[in-house]
Enzyme design. Structure first.
Site, PDB file in Angstrom:
ATOM      1  N   LYS A 110       0.819  -1.205   0.000  1.00  0.00           N
ATOM      2  CA  LYS A 110       0.000   0.000   0.000  1.00  0.00           C
ATOM      3  C   LYS A 110       0.859   1.264   0.000  1.00  0.00           C
ATOM      4  O   LYS A 110       0.664   2.166  -0.815  1.00  0.00           O
ATOM      5  CB  LYS A 110      -0.920  -0.013   1.231  1.00  0.00           C
ATOM      6  CG  LYS A 110      -1.869  -1.202   1.266  1.00  0.00           C
ATOM      7  CD  LYS A 110      -2.736  -1.180   2.518  1.00  0.00           C
ATOM      8  CE  LYS A 110      -3.544  -2.447   2.663  1.00  0.00           C
ATOM      9  NZ  LYS A 110      -4.414  -2.748   1.526  1.00  0.00           N
TER      10      LYS A 110
ATOM     11  N   GLU B 258      -8.815  -5.407  -0.220  1.00  0.00           N
ATOM     12  CA  GLU B 258      -8.288  -6.732  -0.539  1.00  0.00           C
ATOM     13  C   GLU B 258      -8.779  -7.629   0.579  1.00  0.00           C
ATOM     14  O   GLU B 258      -8.318  -7.556   1.719  1.00  0.00           O
ATOM     15  CB  GLU B 258      -6.759  -6.704  -0.616  1.00  0.00           C
ATOM     16  CG  GLU B 258      -6.170  -7.905  -1.345  1.00  0.00           C
ATOM     17  CD  GLU B 258      -5.852  -9.052  -0.416  1.00  0.00           C
ATOM     18  OE1 GLU B 258      -6.660 -10.022  -0.404  1.00  0.00           O
ATOM     19  OE2 GLU B 258      -4.855  -9.007   0.283  1.00  0.00           O
TER      20      GLU B 258
ATOM     21  N   GLU C 102      -3.724  -4.260  -6.273  1.00  0.00           N
ATOM     22  CA  GLU C 102      -2.395  -3.944  -5.765  1.00  0.00           C
ATOM     23  C   GLU C 102      -1.369  -4.539  -6.722  1.00  0.00           C
ATOM     24  O   GLU C 102      -1.687  -5.384  -7.557  1.00  0.00           O
ATOM     25  CB  GLU C 102      -2.204  -4.482  -4.345  1.00  0.00           C
ATOM     26  CG  GLU C 102      -3.061  -3.743  -3.340  1.00  0.00           C
ATOM     27  CD  GLU C 102      -2.824  -4.139  -1.910  1.00  0.00           C
ATOM     28  OE1 GLU C 102      -2.856  -3.243  -1.047  1.00  0.00           O
ATOM     29  OE2 GLU C 102      -2.630  -5.344  -1.649  1.00  0.00           O
TER      30      GLU C 102
END
Length: 506
Positions: free
Chosen positions: A179, A266, A482
């Site tokens: 992140k 997620e 991601e």
């Protein structure tokens, strides 16, 4: 970096860590705070009598202060050339790689994962940061310019502002890196909230990274649901990136709706593995057993259900039991251990409840593995790995994510039936297909409803995959992506300028 057990912090008042443990708290604007709402102890899930560290939790008012610090810092960070941001992130990656060993020990002691895996996690986090820095340099800059007889258009990508990242306990350092890497190189300021179940190693790693950046660009807050709720609700937070469970994601989504804050989730997975009738059963059992039981099954995209041709269920189950039986269960720092305890009491109770329910239904549950220290079994959250042979495809064990060391094997009659059963859940994170005919296996993999499909493996993404494959799920397994350039795009917004030629504007 020195030993993580004696990190120096600026103590305002409040929590004090016992000798030999880590003390972490809010870190904002380049300063460590240990005053706040209170403190919590982090205990070793393999030795519950040992305190690994003490965490000073933030107040709701602290959250607002940290957000304001991040907001002010973001303007200067955004103004720096992307090459400079990328260089600082690369320096942080190098530092994390060089000094990962102490953090790996702390992580093992707080979340139970065996030391070889936590070492790989720390090194993987370093690689994630380095890769994100490369994306920034490749994809960000002056923008794209297009022109025709009317005039010209410039399309740029700009950072969002302040980003909140909420990370779980099972692999906190690498999941935080996934992140903060793209968010930072994009020019955002970041606030990370770790899980109370594994807050130490990730906080120490983030503090180290933050020390290489301008004050306020990377910050950390700790606390319970109230702290997380305050972070999500703050109007200066432009995006929330959350990795965790679906119920918590729904709460975040409802709160974010009030301010139209962007979200990235997620979430959980219930990854199917389809074994075709031409698969090498021995090799397949080797790889599935190793992947399904790593971190005691506490991996979002671990294999969580296996579909095998009905005629091969017995042979494949025997091969799996042979491999799983060689798993050594013990403390994560024990060099003989290949599987540690589960992380926390709710996890332990949850898996025990699954065992009890399966016993009531008469399911064929085979608990196995080698217990290293049976006399210390009750000192931690230990479970033996289990394989459920010829499981009922309708059982909750198959339909829901178990997130623990228990794996069902389900028989199927036709390839079409296997695909249908694989798709018959609300999850869609990862999947795998196993067979000797690669074209056939690839064709089956293409029909599975998931964000990721592996053929003849089900492991962490390769360097090629890390660079190019968007990681995320469909259905109830997530929103957004991601890794890869798509992961960088999650932390950017478009800004376009349209200008006619002077003669066209008249």
């Amino acid at each position: 970096m020195g030993s993580t057990s004696d990190v120096t912090v600026r103590v305002r008042q409040g929590a004090v860590a016992p000798l030999g443990t880590s003390l972490v708290g809010t870190y904002a604007g380049g300063e460590a705070w240990t005053a706040g709402a209170g403190s919590l102890e982090v205990r070793d899930p393999g030795r519950l009598d040992e305190v690994v560290g003490v965490v000073s939790t933030a107040t709701v008012d602290d959250v607002d202060v940290v957000v304001e610090i991040a907001r002010r810092a973001q303007a200067g960070w955004r103004a720096r050339p992307v090459e400079e941001r990328a260089a600082l992130l690369t320096r942080a990656a190098d530092d994390l790689q060089r000094e990962h060993e102490d953090l790996a020990v702390v992580l093992t002691r707080e979340n139970g994962t065996v030391l070889p895996n936590t070492r790989r996690e720390l090194l993987g986090a370093s690689g994630v940061l380095r890769t994100a820095a490369g994306w920034g340099q490749d994809l960000l800059g002056a923008g794209s310019v297009f022109e025709d007889s009317w005039g010209w258009v410039r399309v740029e990508r700009r950072p969002l502002g302040v980003v909140a990242c909420i990370v779980p306990w099972n692999a906190p350092v690498v999941l935080a890196a996934q992140k903060i890497g793209p968010a930072l190189v994009a020019g955002n300021a970041v606030i990370v909230k770790p899980s109370p179940f594994a807050p130490l190693a990730v906080s120490l790693a983030l503090r180290r990274i933050a020390s290489l950046l301008p004050p306020g660009v990377l910050n950390v807050v700790h606390g319970d649901h109230d702290v997380g709720a305050a972070l999500v609700a703050n109007r200066e937070v432009r995006k929330v990136s959350f990795t965790g469970g679906g119920p918590a994601a729904k709460v975040i989504m409802k709160s974010a709706a009030d301010t139209l804050t962007r979200i990235h989730f997620e979430l959980g997975g219930n990854d199917p593995a389809i074994v075709l009738d031409d698969a090498d059963l021995e090799r397949t059992a080797d790889q599935i057993s190793a992947q399904a039981f790593q971190r005691a099954g506490q991996v979002c995209y671990a294999v969580k259900r296996v579909y095998v041709p009905r005629a091969l269920v017995t042979d494949f189950s025997e091969a799996m039991l042979d491999r799983v039986g060689s798993i050594s269960i013990g403390h994560g720092l024990d060099p003989e251990a290949t599987m540690g305890p589960v992380n926390n009491r709710p996890q332990l109770d949850r898996i025990r409840a699954i065992h009890s329910r399966l016993a009531e239904t008469g399911a064929d549950v085979r608990m196995t593995g080698r217990v290293l220290n049976p006399d210390r079994w009750d000192e931690g959250y230990y479970l033996r790995p289990a394989v459920v042979v010829d499981a009922d495809p309708r059982d909750p064990l198959v339909q829901e994510e178990q997130f623990g060391p228990i794996l069902p094997i389900v028989g199927y009659d036709t390839e079409e039936q296997a695909i249908e059963m694989a798709n018959a859940t609300e999850y869609g994170l990862g999947s795998s297909v196993w067979g000797s005919d690669h074209e056939r296996a690839e064709a089956v993999a293409s029909r599975i409803e998931a964000g990721l499909a592996f053929v003849n493996h089900h492991t962490a993404l390769s360097p090629l995959g890390q660079k190019h494959v968007p990681f995320g799920g469909i259905k109830q397994s997530g929103i957004g992506w991601e890794n890869s350039p798509s992961g960088l795009g999650e932390y950017l917004e478009f800004h376009s300028t349209l200008i006619p030629w002077p003669e066209a504007a008249r």
